[in-house]
Write an enzyme that holds these catalytic residues in place. Structure first.
Site, short mmCIF file in Angstrom:
data_model
loop_
_atom_site.label_atom_id
_atom_site.label_comp_id
_atom_site.label_asym_id
_atom_site.label_seq_id
_atom_site.Cartn_x
_atom_site.Cartn_y
_atom_site.Cartn_z
CD1 TRP A 13 105.43 -32.93 -19.60
CD2 TRP A 13 104.96 -31.75 -17.77
NE1 TRP A 13 106.58 -32.84 -18.86
CE2 TRP A 13 106.32 -32.11 -17.72
CE3 TRP A 13 104.43 -31.00 -16.72
CZ2 TRP A 13 107.16 -31.76 -16.68
CZ3 TRP A 13 105.28 -30.63 -15.67
CH2 TRP A 13 106.62 -31.01 -15.66
CB SER A 140 107.16 -33.49 -13.16
OG SER A 140 107.38 -34.29 -14.34
CE LYS A 193 106.10 -41.94 -16.14
NZ LYS A 193 104.95 -41.09 -15.85
CG ASN A 258 99.71 -44.06 -17.45
OD1 ASN A 258 99.42 -44.60 -18.51
ND2 ASN A 258 100.36 -42.91 -17.41
CB VAL A 281 97.35 -39.46 -24.14
CG1 VAL A 281 98.06 -40.78 -24.46
CG2 VAL A 281 96.71 -38.88 -25.41
#
EC number: 1.1.1.94
Length: 335
Positions: A13, A140, A193, A258, A281
């Site tokens: 990101w 995103s 989330k 996730n 991560v």
């Protein structure tokens, strides 16, 4: 107005946003912790570790020297994992220009203190500098933004001037930024989330269908909203991009780290096995622990978060957790 921007954190990101900002004409320096990654990006214009296959803008500079990254900057974008924000930004303080706008794109809740990312900044920064803080969040996936697929996110700040400045700095023809004044709500949406996405992944890994996923998303939104309101957030924030938008994306998208962790747990793998193989991560793992403890501290009912904590940290079988959620005392829907 062109900004001089330090981007702190060269994960997928951070690298994507640094590239976006450089393409827009800002003067951008991307800081990476790993010297070898800095050398690779300089030589090849690619971050093969976290964003393979994407050629980075020729105007983008790279460093692993914090002092060099911050020198003369008018804006800072911090994109390190949430559990590292305190350490990295404390180390940054001697070099951080006092007037710089600070944009936080880290999503999580600190495990040791139960602090949101903005609360960490509030503890670290002088008051006049904290007023220049904004949070950037929303649905995103980095790779889609890097490929210039249309995306919309939210920039939240306590002052309209800071929110507008971030909005103007980041908005492009494919990356639309909306303004918001609810920093707490925008941050919590981005943090919680990730936990619900692991739950949705577990459901998928167990072979449950779309009904189950829809229930998890909807009731997860209710839990997110309850916690947010208890912390002073506006309920409407969770119906927006940083709440429902990010939740739907992360619970359904194939690029969601996730959700991927959850799928593998549902298929019978252990958390330690999964994390041992990951280079990037999955924030939801740590956030499960911090959200569980924060909910207990505030007396907020969060049954999905509670079951997730028991699965990830107390080895509770996934099917048993689902059964407990489905056989709880009956109640009105509400929030």
């Amino acid at each position: 107005m062109a900004e001089k921007i330090a981007v702190i954190g060269a994960g997928s990101w951070g690298t994507t946003l640094a590239d976006l900002l450089a393409k827009k004409g800002h003067e951008v320096t991307l800081w990476a912790y790993e010297p070898e990654l800095v050398l690779e990006m300089r030589d090849t214009r690619e971050n093969s570790l976290f964003l393979p296959g994407i050629k980075l803008n020729e105007g983008l500079a790279f460093t692993n020297d914090l002092a060099q990254a911050y020198r003369g900057c008018s804006m800072v974008l911090c994109v390190v994992p949430s559990q590292l924000v305190r350490r990295v930004m404390t180390n940054s303080l001697p070099f951080l220009p006092r007037e710089a706008v600070i944009v936080s794109a880290s999503k999580g809740i600190e495990v040791d203190t139960l602090a949101t990312v903005s609360e960490i900044y509030q503890e670290i920064l002088p008051p006049e500098q904290y007023r220049n803080l904004a949070a950037l969040s929303g649905p995103s996936f980095a790779r889609e933004v890097a490929l210039e697929m249309p995306t919309a996110v939210t920039a939240a700040a306590s002052t309209e001037a800071v929110a507008r400045r971030v909005q103007e700095a980041f908005t492009t023809s494919y990356f639309r930024v909306y303004r918001n004044s609810d920093v707490v709500g925008v941050e919590l949406g981005g943090a919680i989330k990730n936990v619900i996405a692991i739950a949705a992944g577990i459901s998928d890994g167990l072979g449950f269908g779309s009904n189950t996923r829809a229930a998890l998303i909807t009731r997860g939104l209710a839990e997110m909203t309850r916690l947010g309101v208890a912390m002073g957030a506006q309920p409407s924030t969770f119906a927006g991009l940083a709440g429902m938008g990010d939740l739907v994306l992360t619970c359904t998208g194939d690029l969601s780290r996730n959700r991927s962790v959850g799928i593998q747990i549902g298929q019978g793998r252990t958390l330690s096995e999964i994390l041992g193989e990951m280079r990037m991560v999955a924030e939801g793992v740590k956030t499960t622990e911090s959200a569980y403890n924060l909910a207990k501290k505030l007396g907020v009912e969060m049954p999905i978060i509670e079951q997730m904590y028991q699965m990830l940290y107390q080895s509770k079988p996934a099917r048993e957790a689902v059964l407990e959620l489905m056989t709880r005392n009956l109640k009105a829907e509400g929030v």
